[in-house]
Design an enzyme around this catalytic site. Structure first.
Site: not given
Length: 364
Positions: A244-245
């Site tokens: 997750v970014e």
């Protein structure tokens, strides 16, 4: 004839307007109730309780980026996060695998979080063999001081299509004991090198796992189904990873609220945990963590990117299982650069965790 014609035109216009108002993922997401409420998911219990506390002590930088959000669409390279600006470049530390502390603190058990469960209780045969010790070079070496990752015993890599044809035997000989392999992102993209890397990493004797790059313009359920469709459920594999970014290069410019981010992540992770029997690992970078994950998912393992400072400085108070400490590693096994990672524990803890045992013995 004119009145029916007008009526027909109005009806057609309304239909077209209705279609256009809901066309696209964004409109659907805004106008329909969420299908991703965590209350709709029966939470499985934690696979195994955390272990007791210890008693003792992406080829990046201008090369091809790590991940896609769809065919032909490249993400920003890993490693362009804000913490890199504060790093002090220096000659790398000499390896010292005998020193068990990190950042002046005792090494905590690797099973600060649940270890992976296997489909059978037998540990993979490769765990009986010796570890290969750190032998990588780094194009941008950082002096981490007492917190050097080279003081930890078990190093590994993460790869995707951008590493090209990987020589896994050379990677293994140079110090890669595990590999996380890019599998999917979004709900319809499969890394074209995934299956080749998946098979060859295992053949070379590395512990392997797969990761999914999360796309914020697709539902979590669709993405989980896509990952499950493409990543085998096999004995001995490491737990799946959700990456997750915030991705500035993606066509999806959405940055959901913190509440929505957590909701989507939970739905995705619940589905994977039910299918693989392992609690997923969360990979993240400093800016995304700051915006969404501080104080959250305390019963999940974390894989943290921190390439200029120790994770304790970048993610204060967060326990971690893996640390991505470089995006500029050099190896005979790949052309260009590769991400380097380390496991938070000693060799004994690695064998226990990766072998799927119920507990991890205290560190001496």
């Amino acid at each position: 004839m004119r009145i029916p014609g007008v009526v027909s035109f109005l009806i057609a216009s309304l239909c077209l307007a209705g279609c256009s108002s809901t066309a696209g993922v964004d409109a659907l997401d805004l106008q329909k109730p969420s299908n991703e409420t965590t209350s709709s998911v029966i939470r499985p219990p934690a696979p195994i309780a955390a272990a007791p506390a210890a008693r003792g002590n992406r080829a990046r930088a201008g090369l091809a980026p790590m991940s896609d959000n769809g065919p032909g669409e490249k993400t920003r390279p890993f490693g362009l996060a804000e913490e890199e600006e504060t790093g002090v470049f220096a000659a790398p530390d000499a390896p010292d695998p005998q020193v068990p502390d990190v950042g002046g603190l005792p090494v905590e058990p690797a099973a600060l979080v649940s270890p992976p469960k296997l489909l059978t209780r037998a540990a993979p045969a490769m765990l009986a063999g010796p570890l290969t010790r750190y032998g990588f070079r780094d194009a941008k070496p950082i002096n981490f001081g007492k917190g050097s990752p080279r003081r930890l015993a078990v190093h590994g890599v993460d790869v995707s299509r951008w590493q090209g044809n990987v020589n896994w035997d050379k990677l293994r000989a140079q110090g890669a004991n595990f590999a996380y392999i890019k599998a999917t992102d979004g709900g319809d993209h499969l890394d074209p090198m995934f299956m080749k890397n998946w098979r060859n990493a295992d053949a070379a004797g590395l512990k392997r796992g797969a990761y999914h790059f999360f796309y914020w313009c697709r539902t979590a359920g669709e993405q989980a189904d896509w990952f499950i469709r493409n990543v085998p459920r096999v004995e001995g594999a490491l737990p799946p990873v959700i990456d997750v970014e915030w991705n500035g290069e993606s066509s999806c410019k959405r940055r959901p609220s913190r509440e929505k981010v957590l909701e989507k992540m939970q739905v995705f992770m619940d589905k994977l945990e039910r299918y693989y029997g392992q609690r997923p690992i969360i990979y993240t970078a400093p800016d995304f963590y700051r915006d969404n994950l501080r104080g959250e998912f305390l019963d999940y393992p974390f894989w943290l990117r921190a390439v200029a400072q120790h994770p304790s400085k970048v993610y204060p108070g967060r326990k971690w299982l893996f640390w991505q400490y470089s995006g500029s590693g050099l190896s005979h096994g790949v052309t260009g650069r590769i991400d380097l990672n380390v496991f938070h524990g000693d060799e004994r803890q690695w064998r226990a965790w990766a072998g799927g045992r119920q507990t991890v013995a205290d560190a001496n």
